[in-house]
Design an enzyme around this catalytic site. Structure first.
Site, PDB file in Angstrom:
ATOM      1  CB  SER A  90      -0.957   0.014   1.194  1.00 45.56           C
ATOM      2  OG  SER A  90      -0.231   0.126   2.402  1.00 45.56           O
ATOM      3  CG  HIS A 126      -1.434   3.917   5.063  1.00 45.74           C
ATOM      4  ND1 HIS A 126      -2.742   3.548   5.057  1.00 45.74           N
ATOM      5  CD2 HIS A 126      -0.775   2.947   4.375  1.00 45.74           C
ATOM      6  CE1 HIS A 126      -2.872   2.398   4.401  1.00 45.74           C
ATOM      7  NE2 HIS A 126      -1.684   2.017   3.987  1.00 45.74           N
ATOM      8  CG  ASP A 159      -5.526   4.788   5.564  1.00 39.82           C
ATOM      9  OD1 ASP A 159      -5.582   4.335   4.410  1.00 39.82           O
ATOM     10  OD2 ASP A 159      -4.460   5.004   6.165  1.00 39.82           O
TER      11      ASP A 159
END
EC number: 3.4.21.89
Length: 172
Positions: A49, A90, A115
């Site tokens: 990701s 992230h 998210d």
């Protein structure tokens, strides 16, 4: 070959050496945790990701000493979601407000959407306390061993068996 086991004193020394190795590793981990002010100062990227910034298997080093400092948009952070065991790596893409109660929205660089689906039920944003640490360094692909061990549990048994065999057969 196993003559070292016949001597109880040598067996005790080997057992103590093994315990010393384990306790030293634990103390180093706790020391790094205190220095970085992070419960998990080193994490492994488990998914794609965050590509191209980080690849699956990259080993990330976290820093969380500046808890009072403002978290900024673009910063890559590792956070925990309530009720889930695996931390997520992230990037902060939006920030609402200032200070420790600022609301933060994150997204993986390789993901289409933010998210909010990953957050806990009823949670729309992160706050500073959800963040384990900010990424300050990484080593590519070193953490892939961790991924292999979690995806193939039999490898753990083989590695532990080999380590135990080395300890038993070690001669002083």
């Amino acid at each position: 070959m196993l003559s070292g086991l016949a001597n109880p004193r040598q067996a005790a020394v080997q057992l103590m050496n093994f315990g010393l190795i384990l306790s030293t590793a634990f103390m180093m981990w706790k020391g790094i945790s205190v220095i970085t002010d992070s419960p998990s100062p080193i994490v492994v990227v488990l998914s794609g990701s965050m590509e191209p910034a980080f690849q699956r298997g990259d080993l990330l080093f976290l820093w969380n000493r500046n808890v009072l400092a403002e978290t900024s948009v673009g910063e890559i952070v590792v956070y925990n979601v309530k009720g889930k065991d695996i931390p997520i790596v992230h990037r902060i893409v939006r920030k609402f407000g200032k200070g420790p109660e600022a609301k933060l929205l994150t997204k993986g660089d390789n993901n289409v959407s933010d998210d909010t689906e990953l957050y806990a039920s009823g949670q729309d944003y992160l706050v500073r306390n959800d963040i384990i640490g900010s990424v300050f360094a990484y080593i590519p692909f070193v953490g892939y061993v961790t991924i292999l061990l979690s995806e193939h549990p039999w490898l753990k048994t083989v590695m532990l068996g080999l380590m135990g065999l080395v300890v038993v057969l070690q001669r002083e």
